[in-house]
Write a protein that holds these residues in place. Structure first.
Motif, PDB file in Angstrom:
ATOM      1  N   SER A   1     -50.187   4.893  18.670  1.00 38.98           N
ATOM      2  CA  SER A   1     -50.544   6.296  18.456  1.00 38.98           C
ATOM      3  C   SER A   1     -49.385   7.066  17.839  1.00 38.98           C
ATOM      4  O   SER A   1     -49.579   8.004  17.080  1.00 38.98           O
ATOM      5  CB  SER A   1     -50.964   6.952  19.772  1.00 38.98           C
ATOM      6  N   GLU A   2     -48.168   6.628  18.149  1.00 42.56           N
ATOM      7  CA  GLU A   2     -47.030   7.329  17.576  1.00 42.56           C
ATOM      8  C   GLU A   2     -46.917   7.052  16.090  1.00 42.56           C
ATOM      9  O   GLU A   2     -46.540   7.922  15.311  1.00 42.56           O
ATOM     10  CB  GLU A   2     -45.742   6.908  18.294  1.00 42.56           C
TER      11      GLU A   2
ATOM     12  N   LEU B   1     -49.347   9.168  14.462  1.00 43.52           N
ATOM     13  CA  LEU B   1     -48.839  10.539  14.475  1.00 43.52           C
ATOM     14  C   LEU B   1     -47.883  10.760  13.318  1.00 43.52           C
ATOM     15  O   LEU B   1     -48.030  11.701  12.536  1.00 43.52           O
ATOM     16  CB  LEU B   1     -48.127  10.805  15.809  1.00 43.52           C
ATOM     17  N   ASP B   2     -46.905   9.862  13.194  1.00 41.15           N
ATOM     18  CA  ASP B   2     -45.917  10.018  12.126  1.00 41.15           C
ATOM     19  C   ASP B   2     -46.559  10.079  10.755  1.00 41.15           C
ATOM     20  O   ASP B   2     -46.252  10.940   9.940  1.00 41.15           O
ATOM     21  CB  ASP B   2     -44.934   8.842  12.152  1.00 41.15           C
TER      22      ASP B   2
ATOM     23  N   VAL C   1     -50.223  15.239   6.032  1.00 42.97           N
ATOM     24  CA  VAL C   1     -50.718  16.619   6.066  1.00 42.97           C
ATOM     25  C   VAL C   1     -49.682  17.592   5.528  1.00 42.97           C
ATOM     26  O   VAL C   1     -49.960  18.435   4.676  1.00 42.97           O
ATOM     27  CB  VAL C   1     -51.117  17.002   7.508  1.00 42.97           C
TER      28      VAL C   1
ATOM     29  N   PHE D   1     -40.598   2.942  18.471  1.00 44.55           N
ATOM     30  CA  PHE D   1     -41.980   3.377  18.562  1.00 44.55           C
ATOM     31  C   PHE D   1     -42.878   2.184  18.748  1.00 44.55           C
ATOM     32  O   PHE D   1     -43.275   1.523  17.795  1.00 44.55           O
ATOM     33  CB  PHE D   1     -42.359   4.168  17.317  1.00 44.55           C
TER      34      PHE D   1
ATOM     35  N   SER E   1     -49.699  10.703   9.900  1.00 39.32           N
ATOM     36  CA  SER E   1     -50.535  11.880   9.626  1.00 39.32           C
ATOM     37  C   SER E   1     -49.685  13.136   9.445  1.00 39.32           C
ATOM     38  O   SER E   1     -49.997  13.992   8.627  1.00 39.32           O
ATOM     39  CB  SER E   1     -51.589  12.102  10.711  1.00 39.32           C
ATOM     40  N   VAL E   2     -48.595  13.233  10.207  1.00 44.59           N
ATOM     41  CA  VAL E   2     -47.707  14.383  10.019  1.00 44.59           C
ATOM     42  C   VAL E   2     -47.210  14.445   8.588  1.00 44.59           C
ATOM     43  O   VAL E   2     -47.282  15.482   7.927  1.00 44.59           O
ATOM     44  CB  VAL E   2     -46.512  14.310  11.011  1.00 44.59           C
ATOM     45  N   TYR E   3     -46.748  13.306   8.107  1.00 45.75           N
ATOM     46  CA  TYR E   3     -46.205  13.315   6.756  1.00 45.75           C
ATOM     47  C   TYR E   3     -47.264  13.599   5.710  1.00 45.75           C
ATOM     48  O   TYR E   3     -47.037  14.327   4.758  1.00 45.75           O
ATOM     49  CB  TYR E   3     -45.492  11.994   6.452  1.00 45.75           C
TER      50      TYR E   3
END
Lengths: 296, 303
Positions: A10-11, A14-15, A21, A6, A17-19
């Motif tokens: 931005s990735e 992404l990772d 949220v 990665f 924020s995914v975790y």
């Protein structure tokens, strides 16, 4: 796709924020149980003074003592268990047979019958005529059948069965018929064993529906001895059901309001079985939802 | 009429269908003529058919009162929010879940998300009650802890649409995620791979591959949900709000109004008129949305 590096910022974002949220949301599904458990063993005074808390100042098992010395919760469990077991068995039987009947090509009126089951899903006369028919014409008030009968036939389940049975080749049934055997025997001995997945799914959906229902009791039951579990919980926590200072629970305006800890303990006792069973049954639900969604 | 030969030839099968037909008739077809109560001044003695006919009086009464507008608006507004936010969050979570690389955590999270679906509305509503209780609720304690003034939740109607929608989402997200995730999983991996070779990062993949391929499912599910927009979620709302009059302004929907009219005031004919209004308009809406679905993709329409 597993070994990707990665290098894009931005990735990373992404990772992370995914975790964040998803973890927050999943915490929100777990924390309430912990809170309920803790509050139910909290001392009443500390609840009144400090509010609901994960860290009560004192603990106490008083609430549970009171619950189990009273027959209300146990009775509600009994009612709900009887209703769920009877209702689910009958419903799966009725819907399964109907679904099978309308799945066969040789049954010429299957289209009309399907339409018959389908129509009320898009147009109904409304709650008032339903209520009047059920209570006045069918005399289903304060009656255990009132909790069972209205949900016996679910068009959705009938269609789930039908779609599944359609996948069973006609030739199987035909050769069974040649070997002798009434259609009903064939259904029980040959078709049903092949239908385990759909049976499990419909069984669980139906059982959950009956177990969690409180609407039927809300509309049709006034007798305290016939309160199903969720409805009893509703009335206790709406303070409609009061606790007599001695020990028993009663309806009405005598006695004291049930303690917060008692209310929450009742809540916990109601959730208990569902959560215990959840790990075992959830995969059937997931499968069932995916099956139903394909035809959504 | 019904061909006797067919009925006799397949009699075993028709017999198997019969119990379901009978029971279903009792609860779904038998009440239908009762819809006429909307046009009558119902009294217990004369029953539905004996009571005097009063034409459109009940409807006039309802539509001239403030309740008609309020309940209709609340029903539509709450449902619209449910559909919009519910879909939005379910899709977002499904995509997020798909981006998780740890398989065990992914499974765990999916299972956890699904728990609220299992819980009855009563349990959910009591959890809500524990949070938003004025004196001892978690929300106010948190607010006070952070230095703010406690909010009087149970007397202020304006908060409760958000709370109700939030509860709905909490309960329904797991279900939606399952559907959307299974759609995502069905997407051909090759598309992602070739986009990777073209230099796309994951965000771009989501934006240009995952989302567009989810759109058909989203549209269909949304249209079908809109079809039922006139039929509110009685259970969640009544369990949470109950008979709290202060909150009715924003949370009273058609069904809760009918319920109170029947159980509290025994106003059967008026409630019947309201119910009929809902059934008729609701039916038209279903027809409309179904037509839209048909135009989009014939396979998915209801009929």
């Amino acid at each position: 796709m597993q070994d990707r590096k990665f290098d894009h910022i931005s990735e990373r974002i992404l990772d992370v924020s995914v975790y964040i949220v998803l973890t927050l949301f999943c915490l929100s599904t777990v924390l309430p149980f912990i809170l309920i458990l803790i509050v139910s063993v909290s001392d009443e005074a500390s609840i009144i003074n400090n509010g609901y808390s994960f860290f009560p100042s004192r603990f106490s098992l008083e609430a549970y003592k009171l619950i189990f010395s009273d027959s209300l919760v146990l009775r509600a469990y009994l009612v709900t268990t009887i209703v769920t077991v009877t209702g689910t068995t009958l419903s799966v039987l009725l819907c399964g047979m109907a679904g099978y009947g309308i799945s066969l090509k040789k049954v010429k009126y299957r289209g009309n019958i399907a339409l018959y089951f389908y129509l009320p899903m898009i147009f109904s006369a409304g709650l008032v005529p339903w209520y009047l028919v059920v209570t006045k014409t069918l005399h289903l008030k304060d009656n255990i059948f009132a909790l069972i009968l209205p949900y016996l036939v679910s068009p959705f389940h009938i269609f789930l069965f039908r779609n599944y049975f359609k996948t069973i080749p006609d030739s199987l049934r035909e050769s069974a018929e040649i070997d002798g055997g009434t259609p009903f025997q064939i259904f029980i001995r040959i078709i049903l064993p092949l239908a385990k997945p759909i049976l499990a799914t419909v069984l669980l959906f139906t059982a959950l529906g009956y177990w969690n229902d409180w609407m039927l009791a809300l509309w049709l039951i006034d007798d305290k001895d016939l309160y199903p579990l969720q409805y009893m919980l509703y009335r206790i926590m709406s303070l409609i059901l009061f606790k007599k200072s001695g020990g028993g629970m009663s309806v009405g305006d005598t006695g004291t309001v049930p303690m917060q800890s008692v209310q929450v303990a009742t809540l916990f006792v109601t959730i208990g079985p569902i959560i215990l069973l959840y790990p075992f049954v959830q995969k059937y639900f997931v499968k069932g939802i995916m099956m139903g969604a394909i035809k959504e | 009429m019904l061909k006797k030969r067919e009925l006799w030839k397949n009699r075993s099968y028709y017999m198997m269908i019969l119990p379901a037909i009978i029971v279903f008739f009792l609860f779904s077809y038998l009440p239908m003529p009762g819809i006429i109560i909307a046009f009558k001044d119902y009294n217990f003695m004369d029953g539905i058919f004996g009571s005097p006919f009063i034409g459109l009086e009940n409807f006039k009464f309802f539509f001239m009162s403030e309740y008609a507008w309020r309940t209709t608006f609340n029903t539509l507004w709450i449902n619209a929010n449910n559909i919009f936010w519910g879909t939005f969050i379910a899709v977002m979570f499904a995509i997020m879940l798909n981006e998780m690389r740890n398989m065990h955590l992914k499974k765990l999270y999916q299972n956890l998300m699904f728990i609220p679906y299992f819980l009855s509305v009563i349990i959910l509503s009591r959890i809500v009650g524990m949070i938003f209780n004025n004196e001892i609720g978690i929300a106010n304690r948190l607010i006070e802890f952070l230095g703010g003034d406690p909010i009087s939740w149970t007397t202020e109607a304006k908060h409760w649409v958000k709370i109700i929608v939030g509860t709905n989402i909490w309960k329904g997200v797991g279900y939606g995620v399952i559907i959307y995730l299974s759609t995502i999983v069905g997407i051909d991996k090759g598309i992602y791979e070739s986009s990777y070779l073209d230099g796309a990062n994951r965000l771009q993949m989501i934006r240009y591959i995952t989302l567009p391929l989810l759109v058909p499912v989203i549209i269909i599910l949304t249209l079908l949900s809109i079809g039922r927009i006139f039929f509110g979620d009685f259970q969640t709302i009544y369990a949470i709000v109950g008979n709290n009059g202060a909150l009715l302004e924003t949370t009273d929907i058609i069904e809760t109004y009918v319920f109170r009219a029947v159980k509290n005031s025994a106003e059967f004919s008026m409630a019947g008129a309201v119910g009929m209004y809902q059934s008729v308009v609701g039916f038209i809406v279903i027809l409309g949305s179904n037509t839209l679905v048909k135009l989009y993709n014939k396979d998915y329409s209801l009929f």
